[in-house]
Design a protein around this motif. Sequence first.
Motif, mmCIF file in Angstrom:
data_model
loop_
_atom_site.group_PDB
_atom_site.id
_atom_site.type_symbol
_atom_site.label_atom_id
_atom_site.label_comp_id
_atom_site.label_asym_id
_atom_site.label_seq_id
_atom_site.Cartn_x
_atom_site.Cartn_y
_atom_site.Cartn_z
ATOM 1 N N GLY A 7 -6.324 70.545 53.021
ATOM 2 C CA GLY A 7 -7.657 69.986 53.229
ATOM 3 C C GLY A 7 -7.869 69.515 54.649
ATOM 4 O O GLY A 7 -8.923 69.744 55.259
ATOM 5 N N LEU A 8 -6.861 68.866 55.217
ATOM 6 C CA LEU A 8 -6.968 68.389 56.593
ATOM 7 C C LEU A 8 -7.009 69.550 57.584
ATOM 8 O O LEU A 8 -7.744 69.501 58.583
ATOM 9 N N ALA A 9 -6.236 70.587 57.304
ATOM 10 C CA ALA A 9 -6.261 71.773 58.168
ATOM 11 C C ALA A 9 -7.647 72.416 58.144
ATOM 12 O O ALA A 9 -8.155 72.884 59.178
ATOM 13 N N ALA A 10 -8.273 72.431 56.975
ATOM 14 C CA ALA A 10 -9.619 72.995 56.846
ATOM 15 C C ALA A 10 -10.622 72.171 57.659
ATOM 16 O O ALA A 10 -11.549 72.728 58.269
ATOM 17 N N CYS A 11 -10.435 70.856 57.685
ATOM 18 C CA CYS A 11 -11.327 69.988 58.464
ATOM 19 C C CYS A 11 -11.214 70.302 59.955
ATOM 20 O O CYS A 11 -12.224 70.401 60.658
#
Length: 245
Positions: A7-11
């Motif tokens: 999720g953080l990588a997607a952000c």
Amino acid sequence: MVAVRRGLAACVAGLMVLLVLLGVGPVAWIVGLGCALVLTVATERRAVVDGIAAFGPADLVTLTRATLACAVAALVAQSFTGAHVVSALVPLTVVALVLDFVDGRVARRTGTASAFGGRIDGEADAFLILVLSVFVARDAGVWVLAMGVVRYAYAVATWLLPWMQQQLPPRYWRKVVAAYVGIALTLAASGLAPAVTSYAVLAVAFVLLAESFGWDVVWLWRRRAGLNRTGARDVRKGKTLQRNR
């Protein structure tokens, strides 16, 4: 549910796409990605502490809002180079403010409300207010910066003063004040309202923030005697909750 790191990588990826579309310069890229780095590290560490392995639907909405705040920070940095950024900054901020009303409803409807979600929601609010206050302060005056730094000054105080580390009672008014301050700063940033109106709206926001934080500080101060009797060691062990905005 989405794994925390994914999720953080997607952000971060989403922020990079935004920055490309916005066509910002090197300074904005450095600021935007720097903010994203702080966001990812802090969120991942908080997830580990709270035992969170995956983001729920509401968490993803909140992280999207935080990502938009990083893009706004990049635009504010770009504005210091003389670039006109209002036409892009205001729409991004409006979307972030709308999502602020969405994430809580999503959490309740999906039954995924959590202390972790409340924490990242509060930090997303605080960061967006800080970034907007920097932008608005150039025209409205340095006093506007106080609205942006008060949350962080409060956080520093909790580290220095054990009696401020006690658990605060729930108060929905905090969320209302944060929303109003965000709207007031966005209005001032847009330049759509007359100067007098903008100053008046900002002054009200300043007073509301002072009342909100002041109420919490007074509440904690009045209960410091009980903390002294039981000892501050329980607080230091993490048995109390930090103030979430």
